[in-house]
Design a protein around this motif. Structure first.
Motif, PDB file in Angstrom:
ATOM      1  N   MET A  10       0.858  -1.200   0.000  1.00 27.72           N
ATOM      2  CA  MET A  10       0.000   0.000   0.000  1.00 27.72           C
ATOM      3  C   MET A  10       0.888   1.241   0.000  1.00 27.72           C
ATOM      4  O   MET A  10       1.807   1.338   0.815  1.00 27.72           O
ATOM      5  CB  MET A  10      -0.878   0.034   1.253  1.00 27.72           C
ATOM      6  CG  MET A  10      -1.844  -1.113   1.349  1.00 27.72           C
ATOM      7  SD  MET A  10      -2.811  -1.028   2.874  1.00 27.72           S
ATOM      8  CE  MET A  10      -1.612  -1.572   4.078  1.00 27.72           C
ATOM      9  N   SER A  11       0.599   2.154  -0.899  1.00 27.23           N
ATOM     10  CA  SER A  11       1.330   3.421  -0.919  1.00 27.23           C
ATOM     11  C   SER A  11       0.500   4.495  -0.238  1.00 27.23           C
ATOM     12  O   SER A  11      -0.716   4.545  -0.418  1.00 27.23           O
ATOM     13  CB  SER A  11       1.576   3.873  -2.359  1.00 27.23           C
ATOM     14  OG  SER A  11       2.514   3.053  -2.976  1.00 27.23           O
ATOM     15  N   VAL A  12       1.176   5.334   0.501  1.00 21.26           N
ATOM     16  CA  VAL A  12       0.513   6.522   1.051  1.00 21.26           C
ATOM     17  C   VAL A  12       1.013   7.708   0.225  1.00 21.26           C
ATOM     18  O   VAL A  12       2.217   7.975   0.171  1.00 21.26           O
ATOM     19  CB  VAL A  12       0.819   6.716   2.546  1.00 21.26           C
ATOM     20  CG1 VAL A  12       0.165   7.991   3.054  1.00 21.26           C
ATOM     21  CG2 VAL A  12       0.344   5.510   3.343  1.00 21.26           C
ATOM     22  N   LEU A  13       0.068   8.358  -0.450  1.00 18.09           N
ATOM     23  CA  LEU A  13       0.428   9.392  -1.429  1.00 18.09           C
ATOM     24  C   LEU A  13      -0.145  10.754  -1.040  1.00 18.09           C
ATOM     25  O   LEU A  13      -1.191  10.838  -0.403  1.00 18.09           O
ATOM     26  CB  LEU A  13      -0.135   9.017  -2.812  1.00 18.09           C
ATOM     27  CG  LEU A  13       0.217   7.642  -3.369  1.00 18.09           C
ATOM     28  CD1 LEU A  13      -0.593   7.379  -4.637  1.00 18.09           C
ATOM     29  CD2 LEU A  13       1.701   7.545  -3.673  1.00 18.09           C
ATOM     30  N   GLN A  14       0.555  11.789  -1.467  1.00 18.45           N
ATOM     31  CA  GLN A  14       0.030  13.150  -1.294  1.00 18.45           C
ATOM     32  C   GLN A  14       0.058  13.855  -2.641  1.00 18.45           C
ATOM     33  O   GLN A  14       1.074  13.820  -3.349  1.00 18.45           O
ATOM     34  CB  GLN A  14       0.864  13.928  -0.282  1.00 18.45           C
ATOM     35  CG  GLN A  14       0.335  15.346  -0.093  1.00 18.45           C
ATOM     36  CD  GLN A  14       0.710  15.954   1.238  1.00 18.45           C
ATOM     37  OE1 GLN A  14       1.769  15.646   1.775  1.00 18.45           O
ATOM     38  NE2 GLN A  14      -0.141  16.814   1.762  1.00 18.45           N
ATOM     39  N   PHE A  15      -1.055  14.497  -2.971  1.00 21.95           N
ATOM     40  CA  PHE A  15      -1.122  15.242  -4.221  1.00 21.95           C
ATOM     41  C   PHE A  15      -0.162  16.423  -4.154  1.00 21.95           C
ATOM     42  O   PHE A  15      -0.107  17.131  -3.151  1.00 21.95           O
ATOM     43  CB  PHE A  15      -2.554  15.738  -4.467  1.00 21.95           C
ATOM     44  CG  PHE A  15      -2.758  16.315  -5.827  1.00 21.95           C
ATOM     45  CD1 PHE A  15      -3.009  15.495  -6.917  1.00 21.95           C
ATOM     46  CD2 PHE A  15      -2.699  17.683  -6.029  1.00 21.95           C
ATOM     47  CE1 PHE A  15      -3.196  16.026  -8.178  1.00 21.95           C
ATOM     48  CE2 PHE A  15      -2.879  18.226  -7.293  1.00 21.95           C
ATOM     49  CZ  PHE A  15      -3.124  17.381  -8.367  1.00 21.95           C
ATOM     50  N   ASP A  16       0.609  16.614  -5.244  1.00 25.24           N
ATOM     51  CA  ASP A  16       1.613  17.683  -5.270  1.00 25.24           C
ATOM     52  C   ASP A  16       1.128  18.804  -6.207  1.00 25.24           C
ATOM     53  O   ASP A  16       1.109  18.631  -7.429  1.00 25.24           O
ATOM     54  CB  ASP A  16       2.956  17.113  -5.754  1.00 25.24           C
ATOM     55  CG  ASP A  16       4.075  18.129  -5.661  1.00 25.24           C
ATOM     56  OD1 ASP A  16       3.833  19.322  -5.936  1.00 25.24           O
ATOM     57  OD2 ASP A  16       5.211  17.731  -5.317  1.00 25.24           O
ATOM     58  N   PHE A  17       0.774  19.928  -5.635  1.00 28.23           N
ATOM     59  CA  PHE A  17       0.214  21.026  -6.436  1.00 28.23           C
ATOM     60  C   PHE A  17       1.263  21.680  -7.333  1.00 28.23           C
ATOM     61  O   PHE A  17       0.919  22.235  -8.376  1.00 28.23           O
ATOM     62  CB  PHE A  17      -0.463  22.063  -5.526  1.00 28.23           C
ATOM     63  CG  PHE A  17      -1.811  21.606  -5.065  1.00 28.23           C
ATOM     64  CD1 PHE A  17      -2.938  21.804  -5.853  1.00 28.23           C
ATOM     65  CD2 PHE A  17      -1.951  20.937  -3.865  1.00 28.23           C
ATOM     66  CE1 PHE A  17      -4.186  21.350  -5.448  1.00 28.23           C
ATOM     67  CE2 PHE A  17      -3.191  20.485  -3.452  1.00 28.23           C
ATOM     68  CZ  PHE A  17      -4.307  20.689  -4.234  1.00 28.23           C
ATOM     69  N   LYS A  76       3.691  20.035  -8.908  1.00 29.17           N
ATOM     70  CA  LYS A  76       3.757  19.156 -10.089  1.00 29.17           C
ATOM     71  C   LYS A  76       2.546  19.397 -10.993  1.00 29.17           C
ATOM     72  O   LYS A  76       2.653  19.455 -12.213  1.00 29.17           O
ATOM     73  CB  LYS A  76       3.797  17.681  -9.660  1.00 29.17           C
ATOM     74  CG  LYS A  76       5.100  17.230  -9.021  1.00 29.17           C
ATOM     75  CD  LYS A  76       5.010  15.756  -8.626  1.00 29.17           C
ATOM     76  CE  LYS A  76       6.325  15.269  -8.034  1.00 29.17           C
ATOM     77  NZ  LYS A  76       6.230  13.857  -7.577  1.00 29.17           N
ATOM     78  N   TYR A  77       1.394  19.504 -10.363  1.00 22.76           N
ATOM     79  CA  TYR A  77       0.144  19.733 -11.107  1.00 22.76           C
ATOM     80  C   TYR A  77       0.229  21.037 -11.895  1.00 22.76           C
ATOM     81  O   TYR A  77      -0.084  21.074 -13.092  1.00 22.76           O
ATOM     82  CB  TYR A  77      -1.009  19.766 -10.107  1.00 22.76           C
ATOM     83  CG  TYR A  77      -2.342  20.198 -10.668  1.00 22.76           C
ATOM     84  CD1 TYR A  77      -3.080  19.365 -11.507  1.00 22.76           C
ATOM     85  CD2 TYR A  77      -2.884  21.436 -10.325  1.00 22.76           C
ATOM     86  CE1 TYR A  77      -4.311  19.762 -12.005  1.00 22.76           C
ATOM     87  CE2 TYR A  77      -4.113  21.831 -10.816  1.00 22.76           C
ATOM     88  CZ  TYR A  77      -4.823  20.996 -11.662  1.00 22.76           C
ATOM     89  OH  TYR A  77      -6.038  21.396 -12.145  1.00 22.76           O
ATOM     90  N   GLN A  78       0.683  22.093 -11.234  1.00 25.53           N
ATOM     91  CA  GLN A  78       0.770  23.398 -11.869  1.00 25.53           C
ATOM     92  C   GLN A  78       1.736  23.362 -13.043  1.00 25.53           C
ATOM     93  O   GLN A  78       1.481  23.944 -14.104  1.00 25.53           O
ATOM     94  CB  GLN A  78       1.221  24.434 -10.833  1.00 25.53           C
ATOM     95  CG  GLN A  78       0.777  25.849 -11.145  1.00 25.53           C
ATOM     96  CD  GLN A  78      -0.732  25.975 -11.324  1.00 25.53           C
ATOM     97  OE1 GLN A  78      -1.491  25.601 -10.442  1.00 25.53           O
ATOM     98  NE2 GLN A  78      -1.170  26.461 -12.471  1.00 25.53           N
ATOM     99  N   SER A  79       2.853  22.640 -12.832  1.00 23.56           N
ATOM    100  CA  SER A  79       3.844  22.521 -13.896  1.00 23.56           C
ATOM    101  C   SER A  79       3.260  21.789 -15.116  1.00 23.56           C
ATOM    102  O   SER A  79       3.457  22.208 -16.261  1.00 23.56           O
ATOM    103  CB  SER A  79       5.061  21.772 -13.331  1.00 23.56           C
ATOM    104  OG  SER A  79       5.868  21.313 -14.352  1.00 23.56           O
ATOM    105  N   CYS A  80       2.514  20.702 -14.853  1.00 24.80           N
ATOM    106  CA  CYS A  80       1.855  19.947 -15.947  1.00 24.80           C
ATOM    107  C   CYS A  80       0.830  20.832 -16.658  1.00 24.80           C
ATOM    108  O   CYS A  80       0.719  20.820 -17.885  1.00 24.80           O
ATOM    109  CB  CYS A  80       1.157  18.703 -15.411  1.00 24.80           C
ATOM    110  SG  CYS A  80       2.275  17.407 -14.891  1.00 24.80           S
ATOM    111  N   LEU A  81       0.094  21.610 -15.874  1.00 21.25           N
ATOM    112  CA  LEU A  81      -0.949  22.462 -16.425  1.00 21.25           C
ATOM    113  C   LEU A  81      -0.343  23.558 -17.308  1.00 21.25           C
ATOM    114  O   LEU A  81      -0.873  23.868 -18.379  1.00 21.25           O
ATOM    115  CB  LEU A  81      -1.716  23.105 -15.256  1.00 21.25           C
ATOM    116  CG  LEU A  81      -3.206  23.334 -15.405  1.00 21.25           C
ATOM    117  CD1 LEU A  81      -3.952  22.108 -15.880  1.00 21.25           C
ATOM    118  CD2 LEU A  81      -3.797  23.813 -14.072  1.00 21.25           C
ATOM    119  N   THR A  82       0.775  24.100 -16.868  1.00 18.59           N
ATOM    120  CA  THR A  82       1.449  25.153 -17.627  1.00 18.59           C
ATOM    121  C   THR A  82       1.897  24.615 -18.992  1.00 18.59           C
ATOM    122  O   THR A  82       1.746  25.274 -20.016  1.00 18.59           O
ATOM    123  CB  THR A  82       2.676  25.668 -16.849  1.00 18.59           C
ATOM    124  OG1 THR A  82       2.237  26.045 -15.559  1.00 18.59           O
ATOM    125  CG2 THR A  82       3.315  26.855 -17.524  1.00 18.59           C
TER     126      THR A  82
END
Lengths: 187, 50
Positions: A167-174, A176-182
């Motif tokens: 089981m992985s415990v994950l946290q969303f990285d904003f 990384k998200y912003q970079s992908c969105l850009t």
């Protein structure tokens, strides 16, 4: 039943809210020892159920009696339901479209259910996700905080009675998200 | 990016968590045993069909 993990990791996430993914919930519902160990490992966390996880867990249930039992399982007082109302849904939809575009941009398929689970998770930056480690939620958008391996009693495996569940415990990285969105808007 | 602001909606804070139900662990023990039994039975039936 043996668990393999670093207790200092679980201590580091004490009192954090954990969204339980469908795959983990399904094992908890059929394996009592796994459920006991899972509950003990995360005894100081809030275990949250996303509305989509509840739907995924119940859908495809073959008989009425099994459906009723699974509904009863979801009434366990260790679980908390995530908020669900129209105003949130509008925000979830907006996030979902961005997530779907990011995955498409990377020529990667993502299931609708996973898209919606990520999209709701994004509304709560301090929440974590505990999921089976099968690349459903990749490090393109998440940080893996820790991994816990726990034996579970298989349902119908001819030679492996106790399989190891990672089981992985994950946290969303904003960031990384912003970079992908850009990158999306520049293409 | 749609981020979330906690506020009151329909008289309830939108980030307020409510327990999913009132079933105790002892009740859940019986339910899990029953789900397991029925799931194994259905899996065997499905295997026979296939």
């Amino acid at each position: 039943m043996t668990a393999f993990y670093d207790p200092s990791f679980t201590k580091s996430i004490e009192h954090r809210k954990l969204v339980v993914d469908t795959n983990i919930l399904a094992i908890c519902s059929t394996d009592l020892l796994f459920l006991k160990s899972f509950k003990a490992i995360f005894e100081k966390n809030y275990l949250l159920l996303d509305p989509i996880v509840r739907l995924e867990f119940l859908k495809g249930t073959q008989t009425a009696s099994l459906f009723k039992k699974k509904e009863q399982f979801l009434e366990f007082n260790a679980f908390y339901n995530m908020p669900d109302h129209q105003e949130l849904f509008t925000k979830v939809n907006t996030n979902a479209l961005n997530i779907a575009r990011i995955y498409a941009h990377h020529k990667t398929e993502i299931k609708l259910g996973d898209t919606l689970i990520i999209s709701r998770l994004m509304l709560y930056p301090d929440y974590l996700l505990v999921t089976e480690d099968k690349n459903d939620y990749t490090t393109m958008l998440f940080n893996r905080l820790g991994v816990i391996s726990l034996e579970h009693e298989t349902l119908n495996h001819p030679i492996e009675k106790l399989a190891l569940q990672h089981m992985s415990v994950l946290q969303f990285d904003f960031d990384k998200y912003q970079s992908c969105l850009t990158k999306l808007t520049h293409n | 990016m749609a981020r979330y602001q906690s506020k009151k909606i329909c008289g309830q804070r939108s980030d307020q968590l409510e327990k999913a139900g009132r079933r105790s662990f002892n009740e859940i023990v019986q339910i899990v045993k029953s789900i397991r039994k029925e799931t194994i039975k259905l899996t065997k039936q499905n295997d026979r069909i296939l």
